[in-house]
Design a protein around this motif. Structure first.
Motif, PDB file in Angstrom:
ATOM      1  N   LEU A  11       8.029  16.449  48.219  1.00 36.20           N
ATOM      2  CA  LEU A  11       8.024  17.044  47.168  1.00 36.20           C
ATOM      3  C   LEU A  11       6.840  16.944  46.376  1.00 36.20           C
ATOM      4  N   THR A  39       4.405  19.594  44.602  1.00 36.57           N
ATOM      5  CA  THR A  39       3.805  19.625  43.334  1.00 36.57           C
ATOM      6  C   THR A  39       2.209  20.088  43.280  1.00 36.57           C
ATOM      7  N   GLU A  43      13.518  20.668  47.615  1.00 38.02           N
ATOM      8  CA  GLU A  43      12.402  21.629  47.307  1.00 38.02           C
ATOM      9  C   GLU A  43      13.061  22.619  46.561  1.00 38.02           C
ATOM     10  N   ALA A  64      15.174  22.274  43.912  1.00 40.62           N
ATOM     11  CA  ALA A  64      15.238  21.842  42.385  1.00 40.62           C
ATOM     12  C   ALA A  64      16.649  21.558  42.173  1.00 40.62           C
ATOM     13  N   ALA A 107      14.831  19.749  36.305  1.00 44.66           N
ATOM     14  CA  ALA A 107      13.282  19.844  36.437  1.00 44.66           C
ATOM     15  C   ALA A 107      12.787  18.681  35.277  1.00 44.66           C
ATOM     16  N   PHE A 152       8.432  22.142  39.160  1.00 42.80           N
ATOM     17  CA  PHE A 152       9.854  22.101  39.205  1.00 42.80           C
ATOM     18  C   PHE A 152      10.372  23.138  38.218  1.00 42.80           C
TER      19      PHE A 152
END
Length: 476
Positions: A85, A89, A407, A409, A424, A449
């Protein structure tokens, strides 16, 4: 009231989700707990976004490749991060700015006081408030409905983890999909007290915490999801983006201007007049956020950043003037500290400083020897009057306890991802930030996210609509 996608929250992550869902063809309703004048949550106090880039790009100089970004994050979190994750990002941060510009966000080169992050961070023209306002204008153009002063107190979620409705007071709002982006619990004093408890001195540390951002992040939905619906959790409730800020800052919404940025140019002493950590461990954008937690562990949750005249002009000046004295004993007396203890600390530190080539733009060779804790870089004797001191307390930006996700969310229940409930921003940042912080990464997480959650929510709403149409035709 019914909508395709319901977004709960009003900051950067929520707005990114709302915009992406609307771009995906969904009807969107956004619920913001605050009045319009206070919209945007903590995002209104931000300045920049940490960005990966392999070559110079407009406001970003040189290169900041994925692996360096990852190593910076790995270092500040001490390995308490989900690499998958985190890298998601990081990669997203390299491609989001054109999308942000398309929604009215403008960037500017960093000001002189922040040139040391010109390589890693893209600064918003007008700061976070301008970014939030631009997103709201764009959302309105796309048809997103926004309601202010609409705090959600509970959700309806079925046994399979599917979202059905949200409640604002006695009003029930249904949607085909939902994005949770309502922030952490940093403004909930009772929850902070519960998390931090009583220390060995019989103190409740959380009673002395200041909140850098919004007063509206009470963690109501986070607690509701964890305790009432059994959502999978991530993170430690005592971990947070916590900064040493001016002790005179307001209880809420002091923002960036209350930060004290001269720590690495001097020493920090506690109420007993003693140093307690290496002030020169690393560059300030990488290490500034450790100091709130360090101060939280000191007696009375207070400390003083002490510098001399040589440091003036080398850091972002604080809003409030410091305590000034012509001698160190006079300074200690003005601070109400034990003069002998304070002078012993300063004399030991000054004697331990080794000559070197001082350069605050690099990890220089000015260090101490024979004193504990050491000062690894930028160590110069504090010997040139006048002398200055700034009282600091822990300033909480956002908490890291949140909802475990992946991935997509999706919110997870018993390690099974929901097919129409997403998360998020601060409510899931603990997946990437188990501890520590590096400048601008919160906005990187929220933007990445938020966009992911909005995209998947629109798809989930479309899938639900297709199912409903098929069922209707089958009955017909």
């Amino acid at each position: 009231m019914n909508t395709d996608v319901l977004v709960i929250g009003g900051g950067n992550a929520a707005l990114c989700a709302a915009l992406m869902a609307a771009e995906g063809g969904a009807s969107v309703l956004l619920l913001e707990a605050s009045p319009r004048a206070w919209r945007g949550g903590n995002s209104a106090h931000t300045r920049n976004l940490r960005c990966m880039h392999d070559a110079p790009q407009d406001v970003l100089v040189d290169a900041y490749p994925e692996e360096e970004f990852w190593q910076d994050l790995l270092k500040v979190t001490g390995g308490r991060t989900n690499e998958k994750l985190a890298r998601l990002t990081i990669r997203s941060s390299s491609t989001c700015r054109d999308w942000m510009r398309s929604h009215g966000v403008h960037f500017q080169p960093p000001l002189s006081g922040a040139l040391h992050v010109a390589r890693t961070n893209a600064f918003f023209m007008g700061g976070g408030k301008a970014l939030v306002n631009a997103y709201y204008r764009s959302a309105e153009r796309l048809g997103v409905r926004v309601r202010y002063e609409a705090p959600v107190n509970r959700l309806e979620i079925d046994a399979q983890g599917r979202f059905a409705a949200a409640w604002v007071g006695s009003e029930r709002i249904t949607a085909k999909a939902c994005v949770l982006a309502a922030g952490g619990f940093e403004s909930n004093r009772e929850w902070l007290r519960e998390a931090w408890g009583v220390n060995e001195r019989g103190e409740w540390p959380a009673d002395n915490f200041l909140i850098r951002g919004t007063r509206f992040n009470q963690g109501v939905l986070l607690r509701h999801l964890l305790e009432d619906h059994g959502a999978d959790r991530i993170g430690d409730p005592t971990q947070a983006h916590m900064v040493a800020i001016d002790a005179r800052a307001p209880l809420y919404d002091g923002g960036i201007c209350t930060r004290i940025d001269c720590v690495s140019l001097g020493v920090v002493v506690n109420r007993e007049g003693r140093r307690f950590y290496d002030e020169g461990e690393d560059f300030w954008p990488k290490r500034y956020a450790i100091w709130g937690r360090l101060v939280a562990q000191q007696p009375g949750q207070i400390a003083w950043s002490v510098i001399d005249a040589k440091a003036i002009g080398r850091f972002m000046p604080p809003v409030f003037p410091g305590v000034v004295a012509n001698s160190l004993p006079e300074l200690a007396a003005k601070l109400g500290l034990d003069v002998n203890a304070f002078m012993g600390t300063l004399q030991d530190y000054n004697a331990a400083c080794r000559p070197g080539s001082f350069d605050h733009t690099r990890l220089d060779d000015c260090r101490t020897e024979g004193v504990s804790p050491p000062k690894t870089h930028w160590a110069r004797p504090i010997d040139t009057g006048p002398f200055y001191a700034y009282a600091v307390r822990p300033g909480v930006t956002f908490t890291y306890l949140g909802l475990h996700t992946d991935e997509t969310a999706a919110v997870r229940f018993g390690n099974v991802p929901s097919d129409n409930l997403f998360v998020a921003g601060e409510m899931m940042a603990g997946n990437v930030l188990g501890q520590g912080y590096t400048a601008g990464v919160g906005m990187s997480i929220g933007t990445a996210f938020g966009r992911i959650a909005g995209t998947h929510a629109a798809r989930a709403a479309q899938a639900a609509g297709n199912t409903q149409r098929k069922e209707h035709h089958a009955v017909a």
